[in-house]
Design an enzyme around this catalytic site. Structure first.
Site, PDB file in Angstrom:
ATOM      1  N   ASN A  63       8.969 -55.829  18.346  1.00 29.80           N
ATOM      2  CA  ASN A  63       8.432 -57.093  18.064  1.00 29.80           C
ATOM      3  C   ASN A  63       7.764 -56.980  16.612  1.00 29.80           C
ATOM      4  O   ASN A  63       7.726 -58.032  15.877  1.00 29.80           O
ATOM      5  CB  ASN A  63       7.317 -57.437  19.027  1.00 29.80           C
ATOM      6  CG  ASN A  63       6.169 -56.545  19.016  1.00 29.80           C
ATOM      7  OD1 ASN A  63       6.470 -55.197  18.977  1.00 29.80           O
ATOM      8  ND2 ASN A  63       5.111 -56.915  19.444  1.00 29.80           N
ATOM      9  N   CYS A 103       1.645 -58.080  21.182  1.00 30.82           N
ATOM     10  CA  CYS A 103       1.110 -57.659  22.470  1.00 30.82           C
ATOM     11  C   CYS A 103      -0.378 -58.216  22.658  1.00 30.82           C
ATOM     12  O   CYS A 103      -0.746 -58.370  23.778  1.00 30.82           O
ATOM     13  CB  CYS A 103       0.880 -56.405  22.472  1.00 30.82           C
ATOM     14  SG  CYS A 103       0.102 -55.685  21.097  1.00 30.82           S
ATOM     15  N   GLU A 153       0.277 -47.524  23.350  1.00 33.40           N
ATOM     16  CA  GLU A 153      -0.401 -48.796  23.234  1.00 33.40           C
ATOM     17  C   GLU A 153       0.650 -49.813  23.950  1.00 33.40           C
ATOM     18  O   GLU A 153       2.040 -49.929  23.584  1.00 33.40           O
ATOM     19  CB  GLU A 153      -0.134 -49.190  21.731  1.00 33.40           C
ATOM     20  CG  GLU A 153      -1.192 -48.233  20.921  1.00 33.40           C
ATOM     21  CD  GLU A 153      -1.140 -48.498  19.463  1.00 33.40           C
ATOM     22  OE1 GLU A 153      -0.370 -49.160  18.744  1.00 33.40           O
ATOM     23  OE2 GLU A 153      -2.143 -47.903  18.585  1.00 33.40           O
ATOM     24  N   GLU A 194      -5.884 -45.728  18.605  1.00 33.26           N
ATOM     25  CA  GLU A 194      -5.521 -45.142  17.355  1.00 33.26           C
ATOM     26  C   GLU A 194      -6.145 -46.193  16.124  1.00 33.26           C
ATOM     27  O   GLU A 194      -6.875 -47.087  16.472  1.00 33.26           O
ATOM     28  CB  GLU A 194      -3.691 -45.305  16.937  1.00 33.26           C
ATOM     29  CG  GLU A 194      -2.997 -44.329  18.084  1.00 33.26           C
ATOM     30  CD  GLU A 194      -1.705 -44.151  17.701  1.00 33.26           C
ATOM     31  OE1 GLU A 194      -1.369 -44.003  16.439  1.00 33.26           O
ATOM     32  OE2 GLU A 194      -0.925 -43.798  18.580  1.00 33.26           O
TER      33      GLU A 194
HETATM   34  P1  NAD Z   1      10.180 -51.158  25.595  1.00 37.77           P
HETATM   35  O1  NAD Z   1       8.945 -50.381  26.520  1.00 37.77           O
HETATM   36  O2  NAD Z   1      11.393 -51.667  26.219  1.00 37.77           O
HETATM   37  O3  NAD Z   1      10.733 -50.544  24.475  1.00 37.77           O
HETATM   38  C1  NAD Z   1       9.907 -49.639  23.554  1.00 37.77           C
HETATM   39  C2  NAD Z   1      10.741 -48.412  22.833  1.00 37.77           C
HETATM   40  O4  NAD Z   1      10.893 -47.609  23.931  1.00 37.77           O
HETATM   41  C3  NAD Z   1      12.026 -48.855  22.492  1.00 37.77           C
HETATM   42  O5  NAD Z   1      12.393 -47.988  21.290  1.00 37.77           O
HETATM   43  C4  NAD Z   1      12.802 -48.358  23.612  1.00 37.77           C
HETATM   44  O6  NAD Z   1      14.200 -47.980  23.397  1.00 37.77           O
HETATM   45  C5  NAD Z   1      12.153 -47.036  24.060  1.00 37.77           C
HETATM   46  N1  NAD Z   1      12.328 -46.670  25.453  1.00 37.77           N
HETATM   47  C6  NAD Z   1      12.519 -47.530  26.527  1.00 37.77           C
HETATM   48  N2  NAD Z   1      12.938 -46.820  27.601  1.00 37.77           N
HETATM   49  C7  NAD Z   1      12.566 -45.656  27.304  1.00 37.77           C
HETATM   50  C8  NAD Z   1      12.634 -44.529  27.965  1.00 37.77           C
HETATM   51  N3  NAD Z   1      12.860 -44.138  29.317  1.00 37.77           N
HETATM   52  N4  NAD Z   1      12.384 -43.219  27.355  1.00 37.77           N
HETATM   53  C9  NAD Z   1      12.030 -43.318  26.193  1.00 37.77           C
HETATM   54  N5  NAD Z   1      11.956 -44.225  25.326  1.00 37.77           N
HETATM   55  C10 NAD Z   1      12.298 -45.397  25.848  1.00 37.77           C
HETATM   56  O7  NAD Z   1       9.411 -52.370  24.952  1.00 37.77           O
HETATM   57  P2  NAD Z   1       9.854 -53.468  23.934  1.00 37.77           P
HETATM   58  O8  NAD Z   1      10.409 -54.472  24.734  1.00 37.77           O
HETATM   59  O9  NAD Z   1      10.574 -52.991  22.840  1.00 37.77           O
HETATM   60  O10 NAD Z   1       8.433 -54.278  23.468  1.00 37.77           O
HETATM   61  C11 NAD Z   1       7.763 -55.028  24.182  1.00 37.77           C
HETATM   62  C12 NAD Z   1       6.651 -54.526  24.881  1.00 37.77           C
HETATM   63  O11 NAD Z   1       5.976 -53.785  24.073  1.00 37.77           O
HETATM   64  C13 NAD Z   1       5.545 -55.488  25.558  1.00 37.77           C
HETATM   65  O12 NAD Z   1       5.398 -55.091  26.696  1.00 37.77           O
HETATM   66  C14 NAD Z   1       4.579 -55.436  24.490  1.00 37.77           C
HETATM   67  O13 NAD Z   1       3.252 -56.101  25.001  1.00 37.77           O
HETATM   68  C15 NAD Z   1       4.401 -54.056  24.196  1.00 37.77           C
HETATM   69  N6  NAD Z   1       3.759 -53.905  22.825  1.00 37.77           N
HETATM   70  C16 NAD Z   1       2.453 -53.315  23.103  1.00 37.77           C
HETATM   71  C17 NAD Z   1       1.734 -52.907  21.861  1.00 37.77           C
HETATM   72  C18 NAD Z   1       0.380 -52.444  21.855  1.00 37.77           C
HETATM   73  O14 NAD Z   1      -0.205 -52.102  20.890  1.00 37.77           O
HETATM   74  N7  NAD Z   1      -0.317 -52.305  22.793  1.00 37.77           N
HETATM   75  C19 NAD Z   1       2.223 -53.417  20.623  1.00 37.77           C
HETATM   76  C20 NAD Z   1       3.619 -53.964  20.440  1.00 37.77           C
HETATM   77  C21 NAD Z   1       4.174 -54.387  21.861  1.00 37.77           C
HETATM   78  C1  6OH Z   2       1.288 -55.704  19.082  1.00 37.45           C
HETATM   79  O1  6OH Z   2       2.326 -56.397  19.506  1.00 37.45           O
HETATM   80  C2  6OH Z   2       0.662 -55.525  17.941  1.00 37.45           C
HETATM   81  C3  6OH Z   2       0.018 -54.368  17.719  1.00 37.45           C
HETATM   82  C4  6OH Z   2      -0.741 -54.308  16.378  1.00 37.45           C
HETATM   83  C5  6OH Z   2      -1.220 -53.356  15.870  1.00 37.45           C
HETATM   84  O2  6OH Z   2      -1.006 -52.146  16.315  1.00 37.45           O
HETATM   85  C6  6OH Z   2      -1.937 -53.206  14.498  1.00 37.45           C
HETATM   86  O3  6OH Z   2      -2.262 -52.046  14.043  1.00 37.45           O
HETATM   87  O4  6OH Z   2      -2.102 -54.519  14.027  1.00 37.45           O
END
Ligand code: NAD
Ligand code: 6OH
Length: 566
Positions: free
Chosen positions: A235, A368, A334, A547
């Site tokens: 994202n 997120c 995260e 972080e």
């Molecule tokens: P995802 O968990 O599907 O994938 C994230 C990464 O993990 C990718 O690089 C993927 O290839 C890898 N991955 C997937 N399965 C794996 C496994 N079994 N072992 C190792 N690596 C693996 O997430 P997404 O769809 O790419 O992103 C969207 C999600 O991320 C949403 O749930 C969003 O809320 C969350 N997000 C959280 C934050 C935060 O800071 N809290 C920030 C951005 C996104």
């Molecule tokens: C999630 O989609 C956004 C996360 C944002 C950060 O980790 C940041 O440092 O602003």
């Protein structure tokens, strides 16, 4: 052999000139976005025997690649020839992996690049290279020298700002107005911030005096964790990758980054910047691929990876935690969110609507931190609904490169199916759709992309799945509340705990409500306003650890306490 790419339409200028009646060969210069067009193979495919390099076949190839039109049935053949190949970066060299997969532009479904996937052997090579680098010149670099390198990387990103911008836009479909304001600048800012912090941070020290008269000096030494696996989502690809890479490098670690399979381009560009900045071979590696049975899993299960830092879905976090458990790797997570916005009747109405619109719809709701649950004090409930509806309907869903576009597509066809299934589920659960609820129609190439309508729902019970589960699209559910206690209770009624926002002119209430929310970050009268020194992370399903600023340094380093008897 190559064409100069026309800055306006990306079609080879040589081809334009062919149309204009130019004789002979096109100018031979490097392509800026399309790599190594193999003209002879193209001609072979189309049975063309003409001797010229700028014959119609080439024009045709550029056009079909650029405009992604189904009228060219052999598009996939052309794409194989003209798109870039994104490679892994191992031990300071770009390397092809075992298989290839396509990198898709979510705005029109076209193939932007092919990506070469790292298999187990290549991940092993990356880990071995990182381990060697950890023992080499990198370990002897002083903190000021490491900080200087981070500044150089920041400058390197800025020097190639437009390339990062175009790559990020093509991979994610996010509007240029957003990526140029947030994503790329933050890529550079992350390195500068952690260079500043590592240069100035001190350690703890205690003078110890025991009962029997012994005196000692205790002080801490900060050491790298070792080889760190960095796994990031699609994202905010560059922002979230550099948010982890910068502090990890600042602390002296070596890194293997695994960007999302959906958005591999800016990580590859970052590898180029690392190389040109003089980061020693093996210190920063990139492996491309997927999660299960691919680079992600190979990295997290690797016995010689010392720690894993991950941003992504909570369920993926759970899988990675299990994988990391075998060798007791420290993890920093995260994860997802189902964030609440609480709007009080005394809020500054116009500011709140603007803030809420961002909180719900920015990046097509794929942040997120986005608010998917909006709780509004009953006396202004109807006004807020009407104003937010206007905002949603005024969003300009457009080509990401168009300066007026506010809202791009979702990341993928699968993700669009997921978001649309929630729009449908909401109806089945009894929601009233205030606006949106479907897909837009454009009558051009965007119809092959992954756009959905910004959507506002109301009328669901708090127990509905659409109120409980993270949707990760441009959608919110709005519900009224009568008392502050009720609003807090509803906001906290979730397994997630990432972020919240509170909108009120009564700052005393703002502080009070914020203090009672079970989240990692609460914004009062703002949203996604970031200071990179502050702790960032979530409670519950939203993550493990924090972080940001010193919190990042504390994750990416081991403290060694040294006790010297005086
Ligand atoms: P995802 O968990 O599907 O994938 C994230 C990464 O993990 C990718 O690089 C993927 O290839 C890898 N991955 C997937 N399965 C794996 C496994 N079994 N072992 C190792 N690596 C693996 O997430 P997404 O769809 O790419 O992103 C969207 C999600 O991320 C949403 O749930 C969003 O809320 C969350 N997000 C959280 C934050 C935060 O800071 N809290 C920030 C951005 C996104
Ligand atoms: C999630 O989609 C956004 C996360 C944002 C950060 O980790 C940041 O440092 O602003």
């Amino acid at each position: 052999m190559g064409f100069e790419v026309c800055p306006d339409c990306a079609v080879g200028q040589g081809s334009h000139r062919t149309h204009a009646g130019r004789q002979g060969h096109p100018p031979v210069t490097g392509l800026s976005s399309l790599n190594e067009l193999d003209f002879n193979s193209l001609k072979e495919i189309y049975g063309c025997s003409c001797p010229s390099d700028d014959c119609g076949i080439v024009v045709f190839a550029f056009l079909s690649c650029r405009f992604n039109t189904a009228r060219f049935p052999e598009r996939h053949l052309i794409e194989r020839l003209v798109v870039k190949l994104l490679q892994n970066y191992i031990n300071g060299r770009f390397a092809k992996g075992e298989r290839e997969f396509a990198d898709i532009n979510p705005a029109d479904g076209s193939v932007i690049a092919r990506v070469t996937e790292a298999g187990q052997t290549m991940v092993d090579e990356a880990v071995a290279a990182a381990r060697r680098a950890l023992e080499g010149e990198w370990s002897r670099l002083t903190v000021p020298a490491r900080a200087a390198l981070l500044y150089k990387i920041a400058c390197g990103i800025e020097a190639r700002f437009d390339e990062f911008l175009q790559a990020e836009i093509a991979d994610t479909g996010k509007p240029v107005s957003l990526a140029s304001r947030i994503d790329v600048p933050r890529g550079a800012a992350n390195f500068r911030t952690f260079a500043d912090i590592i240069k100035t941070v001190g350690g703890e020290s205690f003078r110890t005096e025991t009962q029997d008269g012994v005196t000692a000096l205790n002080y801490t030494q900060r050491k790298p964790l070792g080889v760190v696996g960095v796994i990031t989502p699609w994202n905010l690809p560059l922002l979230l990758l550099t948010w982890k890479v910068a502090p990890a490098l600042a602390c002296g670690n070596c890194i293997i980054a695994k960007p999302s399979e959906e958005t591999p381009a800016t990580a590859t560009l970052l590898a180029e910047v690392m190389e040109s900045s003089g980061v020693p071979a093996g210190v920063f590696n990139v492996v491309h691929g997927f999660g299960p049975d691919s680079a992600g899993e190979f990295l997290t299960t690797h016995p010689d990876v010392d720690a894993v830092t991950f941003t992504g879905e909570s369920r993926t976090g759970a899988t990675i935690m299990r994988a990391a458990a075998a060798s007791v790797k420290p993890v920093s997570f995260e994860l997802g969110g189902k964030n609440a916005a609480i709007v009080f009747a005394d809020c500054d109405f116009d500011d709140t609507i603007k803030g809420l619109s961002d909180a719900v719809f920015l990046n097509t709701g794929q942040v997120c931190l986005c608010a998917e649950r909006v709780y509004v004090e009953r006396s202004i409930f109807d006004r807020i609904i009407a104003a937010l509806k206007r905002e949603a309907e005024n969003l300009r869903l457009g080509w990401p490169t168009h300066p007026g576009t506010t809202t791009g597509p979702l990341i993928s066809s699968d993700h669009r199916a997921k978001v649309l299934s929630y729009y449908q589920l909401a109806r089945e659960e009894g929601a009233m759709t205030i606006t949106g609820g479907g897909t837009p129609e454009f009558g051009d190439g965007r119809d092959n992309g992954f756009y959905v309508q910004p959507t506002i729902l109301t009328g669901l019970p708090e127990s509905a799945r659409c109120v409980k589960e993270e949707i990760f699209g441009p959608v919110c559910h709005i519900a009224p509340f009568d008392t502050e206690e009720e609003a807090i209770a509803k906001a906290n009624d979730t397994e997630y705990g990432l972020a919240a926002s509170v909108w009120t002119s009564n700052l005393k209430r703002g502080h009070r409500v914020a203090a009672n929310l079970r989240v990692g970050i609460t914004w009062v009268n703002c949203w996604f306003l970031r200071d990179l020194r502050t702790p960032f992370g979530g409670a519950g399903l939203s993550g493990i650890g924090r972080e940001g600023g010193m919190h990042s340094l504390n994750f990416y380093s081991e403290l060694n306490n040294i006790c010297v008897r005086l």
